[in-house]
Design a protein around this motif. Structure first.
Motif, short mmCIF file in Angstrom:
data_model
loop_
_atom_site.label_atom_id
_atom_site.label_comp_id
_atom_site.label_asym_id
_atom_site.label_seq_id
_atom_site.Cartn_x
_atom_site.Cartn_y
_atom_site.Cartn_z
N THR A 142 -7.25 -1.06 -6.70
CA THR A 142 -6.06 -0.98 -5.86
C THR A 142 -4.93 -0.24 -6.57
OG1 THR A 142 -6.62 -3.06 -4.75
CG2 THR A 142 -4.32 -2.33 -4.62
N PRO A 201 0.83 -1.21 0.00
CA PRO A 201 0.00 0.00 0.00
C PRO A 201 0.86 1.26 0.00
CG PRO A 201 -0.77 -1.59 1.63
CD PRO A 201 0.55 -2.09 1.14
N ILE A 251 -10.11 -6.34 -7.34
CA ILE A 251 -8.93 -5.83 -6.64
C ILE A 251 -8.06 -5.02 -7.59
CG2 ILE A 251 -6.74 -6.53 -5.59
CD1 ILE A 251 -9.04 -6.76 -3.67
N SER A 311 -0.86 0.91 -6.21
CA SER A 311 0.36 0.55 -5.49
C SER A 311 1.59 1.05 -6.23
CB SER A 311 0.44 -0.98 -5.33
OG SER A 311 1.67 -1.38 -4.76
#
Length: 278
Positions: free
Chosen positions: A79, A50, A75, A81
């Motif tokens: 998400t 993260p 996801i 990253s």
């Protein structure tokens, strides 16, 4: 065998690499162009760090084909990253189960592998006995790849990553040849501590599976000043893949045989990889 990617740089959504490119990891799961198997449908996994979260990475793994997994799509879509590993699996003989899907995680470290320890069922006992007893309880799967990871941890992965992987490779070759296996090890490996990524391309026979790294982003900015996708990426951005995700001219370079690379802030490294008997 398998296909994988390792990314470090400007924070992006996982789907930007797993789903969107012309030859994305999802496309490779069905139509690999450079892999031993065209189809890689024996499970998948993605491990990511993260942006402002804990040092320990998050992990999603599944036993079905990546192309049909709704959770992976959700996801990947949501998400973001700055550093992650992703893997699609083609089993070399061990069971299709979640604990055998890559990446593997230990504390803040991730590890993924394409290749095999040949005749692993014969070599397994000797190799597992070399794993540090304090690490052994964390091993939960049955793959050669996970054993390689825990051997590397045993030999000092957290302090000297390249040397540790060289010692792991040296042990595998030593045990393999004691059992009469002429070419015991075939591997491309990516491992990360959440800050740097180390990648290795090596095989006992000197003919390793494919591996490529992206051309320096600063050079790509000059080559393609109008490319909006590239314009979003910092000069620190780098990608290593089993096979290129697209056909943009000049964007991909082959990792040399028997080499390691380090993706890190500042100048990256590329050096010679040589197994060492521990």
């Amino acid at each position: 065998m398998c296909r994988w990617l390792a990314y470090s740089g400007t924070p992006i959504r996982l789907e930007e690499l797993i789903y969107k490119p012309r030859f994305s990891l999802i496309d490779q799961s069905m139509h690999s162009r450079l892999g031993v198997e065209t189809t890689n449908g024996d499970g998948f996994g993605v491990g990511w760090y993260p942006i402002d979260g804990p040092a320990e990475p998050a992990l999603l793994r599944g036993t079905g084909p990546a192309w049909s997994d709704a959770n992976l799509r959700e996801i990947a879509r949501s998400t973001v990253s700055p550093i992650f590993l992703a893997h699609i699996r083609a089993s070399t003989g061990t069971a299709v189960q979640q604990t055998n899907c890559h990446p593997f995680r230990y504390q803040n470290w991730l590890w993924q592998h394409n290749g095999a320890i040949r005749d692993f069922s014969r070599l397994r006992r000797d190799l597992v006995l070399a794993v540090d007893p304090e690490l052994y309880p964390s091993m939960v799967g049955s793959t050669d790849s996970e054993v390689m990871f825990y051997l590397a941890l045993t030999f000092g992965l957290r302090d000297r990553p390249v040397a540790a992987v060289e010692r792991m490779a040296g042990l595998v070759e030593s045990v393999g040849r004691a059992y009469g296996v002429p070419y015991p090890l075939q591997m491309t490996v990516a491992t990360t501590d959440g800050d740097r990524i180390w990648c290795v391309r090596y095989s006992s026979e000197g003919h390793s599976r494919s591996l490529f790294y992206s051309t320096a982003t600063s050079a790509l900015h000059k080559l393609y000043p109008e490319n909006r996708q590239l314009a979003r990426l910092s000069d620190e951005t780098r990608l290593v893949v089993s096979e290129p995700l697209g056909d943009l001219e000049g964007a991909w370079q082959p990792v040399p045989e028997s080499s390691y690379g380090v993706i890190q802030k500042g100048d990256d490294e590329l050096g010679h990889f040589e197994p060492a008997v521990p």
